[in-house]
Design a protein around this motif. Structure first.
Motif, PDB file in Angstrom:
ATOM      1  N   PRO A 253       0.831  -1.213   0.000  1.00  0.00           N
ATOM      2  CA  PRO A 253       0.000   0.000   0.000  1.00  0.00           C
ATOM      3  C   PRO A 253       0.860   1.256   0.000  1.00  0.00           C
ATOM      4  N   ARG A 254       0.387   2.265  -0.661  1.00  0.00           N
ATOM      5  CA  ARG A 254       1.133   3.533  -0.676  1.00  0.00           C
ATOM      6  C   ARG A 254       1.135   4.164   0.709  1.00  0.00           C
ATOM      7  N   ASP A 255       2.245   4.833   1.005  1.00  0.00           N
ATOM      8  CA  ASP A 255       2.355   5.567   2.263  1.00  0.00           C
ATOM      9  C   ASP A 255       1.447   6.789   2.244  1.00  0.00           C
ATOM     10  N   ARG A 256       1.236   7.355   3.440  1.00  0.00           N
ATOM     11  CA  ARG A 256       0.707   8.701   3.565  1.00  0.00           C
ATOM     12  C   ARG A 256       1.890   9.629   3.773  1.00  0.00           C
ATOM     13  N   TRP A 257       1.983  10.685   2.966  1.00  0.00           N
ATOM     14  CA  TRP A 257       3.059  11.668   3.109  1.00  0.00           C
ATOM     15  C   TRP A 257       2.506  12.895   3.818  1.00  0.00           C
ATOM     16  N   VAL A 258       3.240  13.360   4.792  1.00  0.00           N
ATOM     17  CA  VAL A 258       2.812  14.485   5.622  1.00  0.00           C
ATOM     18  C   VAL A 258       3.764  15.669   5.388  1.00  0.00           C
ATOM     19  N   THR A 259       3.193  16.814   5.115  1.00  0.00           N
ATOM     20  CA  THR A 259       3.965  18.053   4.966  1.00  0.00           C
ATOM     21  C   THR A 259       3.736  18.907   6.212  1.00  0.00           C
ATOM     22  N   VAL A 260       4.815  19.208   6.891  1.00  0.00           N
ATOM     23  CA  VAL A 260       4.781  20.014   8.116  1.00  0.00           C
ATOM     24  C   VAL A 260       5.504  21.316   7.797  1.00  0.00           C
TER      25      VAL A 260
END
Length: 264
Positions: A253-260
């Motif tokens: 499954p594709r990751d979730r990418w988080v922009t902070v």
């Protein structure tokens, strides 16, 4: 929890990911190493596609201007913005990664200054920039508070981080249990980074999306990577591939990418 406590917790969580010596001693290759060629392919794709997800958008909002790319790798988080860069400084611990970045920057007509070393150890030798970006780096940073403070002091307008929601090696958990009877940690996760940045006094904002890239294009690619990460002999790749299929791990499954991000 205050910043010191959150920083200590982050460090402890990262330390829990250490591979036991009984397993590490049998490794044919460094299980933590990253290959410049694989990173280079991703950088080339990022340049070609001109992906404008949250991270690129938040950086581009403050450009044209100068960019500091910490943990730059081969340039996937900076070179796609080439037309808007007045200057680029790339910092990385790997000379091989910086060499690949420089080759690509030259082809694209981007003037880049490279600094080999670990951030923030090399920070005194690095100039400030309009925007500082650090993409897919923080899970390699035990002293995260110092890392973030140094980014903040080197950015004139904005700091942007990108990270996976979970530790990037989390997907290997079922294989660790199968081959080594070893249960891997759950934390740290992106929320832990966000909490620490907020505790340091930064006005943190967060965007999230599904990763734009598949982790692997084939089951054989997965198996080859997993053998190295699991400290298994490369000859066991077919066994790893079969096991991954049996465990329902393919496709990954594709990751979730988080922009902070925050403004300085």
């Amino acid at each position: 929890m205050d910043a010191d406590a959150l920083d200590a917790r982050w460090r402890a969580h990262l330390e829990s990911w250490a591979i036991p010596a009984r397993i590490l001693d049998g490794a044919a290759a460094d299980p933590w190493a990253h290959h410049p060629h694989r990173f280079g392919v991703r950088s080339d794709l990022a340049v070609a596609v001109s992906d404008r997800g949250p991270t690129m958008t938040r950086v581009a909002e403050l450009l044209p201007g100068s960019l500091l790319d910490v943990g730059a790798g081969t340039g996937a988080s900076s070179l796609p913005l080439r037309a808007q860069l007045t200057s680029l400084v790339a910092v990385d611990t790997s000379a091989a990664m910086l060499a690949e970045l420089t080759v690509r920057a030259d082809k694209l007509g981007v003037a880049v200054d490279t600094v080999e070393g670990r951030w923030p150890d090399v920070a005194p030798a690095v100039p400030s920039a309009d925007v500082a970006v650090a993409a897919h780096v923080v899970y390699n940073v035990p002293d995260l508070a110092d890392f973030l403070r140094a980014l903040n002091t080197h950015a004139r307008h904005r700091v942007v981080l990108e990270l996976t929601h979970r530790h990037p090696m989390s997907w290997l958990g079922p294989l660790w249990e199968h081959f080594h009877s070893l249960k891997r940690p759950v934390r740290p996760i992106a929320e832990d980074c966000v909490a620490l940045a907020a505790a340091l006094g930064f006005a943190v904002q967060v965007d999230e999306r599904e990763a734009p890239l598949e982790r692997f294009s084939t089951i054989d690619e997965l198996a080859t990577s997993a053998c190295r990460r699991l400290c298994l002999d490369p000859s066991r790749a077919p066994e790893v591939a079969d096991t991954a299929m049996e465990l329902g791990m393919w496709p990954v499954p594709r990751d979730r990418w988080v922009t902070v991000w925050w403004n300085v």
